[in-house]
Design a protein around this motif. Structure first.
Motif, short mmCIF file in Angstrom:
data_model
loop_
_atom_site.label_atom_id
_atom_site.label_comp_id
_atom_site.label_asym_id
_atom_site.label_seq_id
_atom_site.Cartn_x
_atom_site.Cartn_y
_atom_site.Cartn_z
N ARG A 50 12.79 -13.67 -3.90
CA ARG A 50 12.17 -14.84 -3.28
C ARG A 50 10.66 -14.72 -3.44
N VAL A 51 10.03 -15.80 -3.84
CA VAL A 51 8.57 -15.80 -4.01
C VAL A 51 7.95 -16.19 -2.68
N SER A 52 7.31 -15.24 -2.04
CA SER A 52 6.72 -15.48 -0.73
C SER A 52 5.50 -16.38 -0.82
N ALA A 53 5.38 -17.31 0.14
CA ALA A 53 4.19 -18.15 0.23
C ALA A 53 2.97 -17.34 0.65
N PHE A 54 3.19 -16.10 1.11
CA PHE A 54 2.11 -15.24 1.60
C PHE A 54 1.81 -14.10 0.62
N LYS A 55 2.35 -14.16 -0.58
CA LYS A 55 2.13 -13.10 -1.55
C LYS A 55 0.64 -12.94 -1.86
N ALA A 56 0.18 -11.69 -1.81
CA ALA A 56 -1.21 -11.37 -2.15
C ALA A 56 -1.26 -10.75 -3.54
N ALA A 57 -2.44 -10.78 -4.14
CA ALA A 57 -2.60 -10.28 -5.50
C ALA A 57 -2.37 -8.78 -5.60
N THR A 58 -2.45 -8.07 -4.48
CA THR A 58 -2.29 -6.62 -4.49
C THR A 58 -0.84 -6.15 -4.37
#
Length: 260
Positions: A50-58
């Motif tokens: 699942r691609v989180s809406a809160f995914k950060a670049a790190t």
């Protein structure tokens, strides 16, 4: 298996802001958790991929938010997982879920669910999903693109009206669209795992069709499959859903929730 003993996940964030999450999890299983090697302990998005809406670049990957901080955690001890999050730009109530997994071994029983309100951002923009039916194909087609809707009406598709409303703003629930040239049918799913699977089975991926509500609403979209037709059908109308179930369509559950 694991037991959550500390969670500082925020319950509210300003749109576009960043934060740091720390999860402390007790190892209640019978194996050692490791930071590196063949059996690393990681926090995965749930459902997997699942691609989180809160995914950060790190993040280590789109599916993994964090790896174990300690070199190893023995049964009975507590491990630490820390990761950055980036709030989406759109106001809404989002539901985030994560699961502890061991690479090359399996999944723990621990699923972490978190509700986050995003405020002080853009309002969710809603748009209708236009519904069509082709008698010659025995198939339905759904689109939010009015130009596309008008084009296929001139090609023998019957327009059946606006089926429900969805979001054009990015949420945590993208709906993936696919087309199978040999079947002449479209397929829609919120499961990235399912999407990736059918792309290897003759379905062309056509991108994100729209975004569903990130939380449950009063507008569930019911999904059905007809083995004889080789087609899927979606409806917000529970009465319609019950009728086609009696006509040989297999009910496959609520695919997602519309805005209304």
């Amino acid at each position: 298996s694991g037991q959550l003993v500390e969670n500082n996940y925020p319950t509210s964030m300003n749109a576009g802001s960043s934060g740091t999450v720390t999860l402390k999890i007790r190892n209640t299983g019978n194996i050692i958790w490791y930071k590196s090697g063949s059996y690393t302990s990681d926090i995965y998005t749930e459902p997997l991929n699942r691609v989180s809406a809160f995914k950060a670049a790190t993040w280590p990957s789109s599916a993994i938010s964090s790896k174990l901080i300690e070199d190893s955690v023995a049964p009975g001890s507590t491990g630490t997982f820390t990761f950055a999050i980036q709030a989406p730009p759109t106001n809404s109530t989002y539901q985030e879920s994560y699961r502890l997994g061991i690479t090359n071994l399996g999944w723990s029983n621990l699923v972490i669910n978190q509700t986050i309100n995003v405020v002080n951002g853009a309002q969710v923009t809603q748009t209708p999903v236009y519904r069509h039916y082709s008698p010659s194909r025995g198939a339905h087609f759904f689109t939010t693109d009015l130009n596309e809707s008008n084009a296929i009406r001139s090609q023998g598709w019957n327009y059946e009206g606006a089926a429900w409303n969805v979001s054009t703003s990015v949420t945590s629930k993208p709906v993936y669209r696919h087309y199978n040239p040999s079947r002449g049918r479209h397929f829609y799913t919120t499961s990235l795992t399912e999407s990736n699977s059918i792309r290897t089975q003759g379905w062309n991926y056509e991108g994100i069709a729209w975004y569903a509500s990130p939380t449950a609403t009063s507008a569930p979209i019911y999904r059905h499959y007809s083995p004889s037709r080789g087609a899927h059908f979606y409806t917000k109308d529970l009465n319609e859903s019950n009728i086609i179930r009696s006509q040989g369509w297999n009910y496959e559950g609520i695919e997602y929730y519309a805005m209304n």
